[in-house]
Design a protein around this motif. Structure first.
Motif, short mmCIF file in Angstrom:
data_model
loop_
_atom_site.label_atom_id
_atom_site.label_comp_id
_atom_site.label_asym_id
_atom_site.label_seq_id
_atom_site.Cartn_x
_atom_site.Cartn_y
_atom_site.Cartn_z
N ALA A 51 -23.26 3.81 1.78
CA ALA A 51 -22.68 3.88 0.44
C ALA A 51 -21.56 2.85 0.34
N PRO A 52 -21.91 1.61 0.04
CA PRO A 52 -20.90 0.54 0.03
C PRO A 52 -19.78 0.78 -0.95
N VAL A 53 -20.09 1.44 -2.08
CA VAL A 53 -19.05 1.71 -3.07
C VAL A 53 -18.02 2.68 -2.51
N VAL A 54 -18.52 3.75 -1.86
CA VAL A 54 -17.61 4.75 -1.27
C VAL A 54 -16.79 4.11 -0.16
N GLU A 55 -17.44 3.31 0.69
CA GLU A 55 -16.71 2.65 1.78
C GLU A 55 -15.67 1.68 1.23
N LEU A 56 -16.02 0.99 0.14
CA LEU A 56 -15.07 0.06 -0.47
C LEU A 56 -13.87 0.80 -1.05
N VAL A 57 -14.15 1.92 -1.74
CA VAL A 57 -13.05 2.72 -2.32
C VAL A 57 -12.15 3.24 -1.21
N PHE A 58 -12.76 3.76 -0.15
CA PHE A 58 -11.95 4.32 0.93
C PHE A 58 -11.17 3.24 1.66
N SER A 59 -11.83 2.11 1.94
CA SER A 59 -11.15 1.03 2.66
C SER A 59 -10.06 0.38 1.82
N THR A 60 -10.16 0.54 0.49
CA THR A 60 -9.11 0.01 -0.40
C THR A 60 -7.94 0.98 -0.50
N LEU A 61 -8.24 2.27 -0.64
CA LEU A 61 -7.19 3.27 -0.83
C LEU A 61 -6.44 3.59 0.47
N SER A 62 -7.17 3.59 1.59
CA SER A 62 -6.57 4.03 2.86
C SER A 62 -5.37 3.21 3.30
N PRO A 63 -5.42 1.87 3.24
CA PRO A 63 -4.28 1.10 3.76
C PRO A 63 -3.05 1.13 2.84
N LEU A 64 -3.23 1.44 1.56
CA LEU A 64 -2.12 1.33 0.62
C LEU A 64 -0.93 2.21 0.96
N PRO A 65 -1.14 3.50 1.37
CA PRO A 65 0.02 4.32 1.74
C PRO A 65 0.73 3.81 3.00
N LEU A 66 0.06 2.97 3.76
CA LEU A 66 0.71 2.33 4.92
C LEU A 66 1.43 1.05 4.51
N ILE A 67 0.72 0.21 3.75
CA ILE A 67 1.23 -1.12 3.45
C ILE A 67 2.41 -1.09 2.47
N ILE A 68 2.25 -0.36 1.36
CA ILE A 68 3.30 -0.35 0.33
C ILE A 68 4.62 0.20 0.86
N PRO A 69 4.64 1.39 1.51
CA PRO A 69 5.91 1.85 2.07
C PRO A 69 6.46 0.92 3.15
N PHE A 70 5.56 0.32 3.96
CA PHE A 70 6.02 -0.58 5.01
C PHE A 70 6.75 -1.79 4.42
N LEU A 71 6.19 -2.37 3.36
CA LEU A 71 6.83 -3.50 2.71
C LEU A 71 8.17 -3.09 2.10
N PHE A 72 8.20 -1.88 1.54
CA PHE A 72 9.45 -1.36 0.97
C PHE A 72 10.51 -1.17 2.06
#
Length: 311
Positions: free
Chosen positions: A196-217
């Protein structure tokens, strides 16, 4: 949720098999004892910080309220994985139900996201205390502190809700074996009947954001803190300023260091053994070390803990 065998015939499967740490029966019992002790120490350490902040009036400030909430979070973070891991050490089948697997998946990643958000607002608190000391009491009010805490919990638990629901409705085929001690998204998606490429794309897009955005902050906050500290004329003043954020920096380094090794390096497709060790570090060892780091480097916290323990 549908589960099929490797052939086209349907089969009723009661859940997934978490391999955990394959070894002899004696080794499983030894690991059970070791992780039981680590789990109890984690509960005691973080629970002590919560009690110290609750009962010592001098610690009723935003910095320590955030710390108490962070310790409360750590208790649930480690509880999302360790009790099931302990049960697997004593189990012959090592089966986890579908509902149990996806609940663990949801809580583990939601609590991990919440931890990232908490680390970010704790960095913001240190930025205000060092860079805006005169305005700190009027900016970091009890109302703002409460709003930030609630936002962390709500945002953390809503972030993975839709991806988890989507993945839990997918069909799973063939092997139900997960070579891990928890339900990780990679092995789960590998067991689906159809890609399910769409599901994998959604998950791979959403998963790093809670790591990356707070880390940059966090990095931005400490860049401003460092710039402000370097302007302090005296060495004693600089040391005092650094000491107020040293514990938080140590915790950020431990957590993000291990998480980035796991998910952010070019070798993110690690061998199963390496995955387990790195995941153990940020999901079990870090919650154990956090109370030690905060209590050893903070005089007020040490005094409150001694008072709590009657020392």
């Amino acid at each position: 949720m549908k589960v099929s065998s490797t052939t086209n015939t349907s089969s009723t499967i009661s859940g997934f098999i978490l391999l955990g740490f394959p070894c002899s029966r004696e080794g499983q019992l030894l690991l059970f004892g070791l992780f039981s002790v680590l789990y109890l120490l984690t509960l005691m350490g973080n629970g002590s910080i919560i009690c110290a902040v609750r009962w010592d009036q001098r610690l009723h400030t935003p910095m320590y309220i955030l710390l108490a909430n962070f310790s409360f979070l750590e208790i649930w973070y480690v509880t999302s994985t360790v009790p099931n891991m302990l049960a697997n050490f004593l189990s012959d089948t090592k089966v986890i139900s579908f509902s149990g697997c996806f609940l663990q998946f949801y809580f583990f990643f939601s609590l991990g996201s919440t931890e990232c958000f908490f680390l970010a607002i704790m960095a913001f608190d240190r930025y205000l205390a060092i860079c805006r000391p005169l305005h700190y009491p009027t900016i970091m009010t009890g109302r703002l502190c409460t709003s930030l805490v609630v936002s962390c919990w709500v945002l953390g638990f809503f972030w993975f809700l839709i991806p988890i629901i989507i993945i839990s409705q997918m069909s799973f085929c063939g092997s139900r074996i997960i070579d891990h001690f928890l339900c990780d998204p990679g092995p789960l998606l590998a067991l689906t009947c159809k890609k399910a490429p769409v599901v994998e794309l959604v998950f791979s897009t959403l998963s790093p954001l809670p790591l990356i955005i707070p880390f940059l902050f966090i990095m931005g906050s400490y860049t401003l803190v460092l710039r402000a500290v370097l302007k302090v004329p005296s060495a004693a003043g600089r040391r005092k300023a650094f000491s107020t954020c040293g514990s938080h920096l140590a915790v950020v380094s431990l957590f993000y260091g291990s998480v980035l090794v796991m998910y952010g390096s070019p070798t993110s497709e690690h061998e199963a053994g390496t995955q387990k060790i790195v995941t153990l570090f940020y999901s079990v060892v870090t919650p154990l070390l956090n109370p030690v780091i905060y209590s050893l480097r903070n005089k007020d916290m040490k005094h409150a803990l001694k008072k709590l323990l009657g020392i």
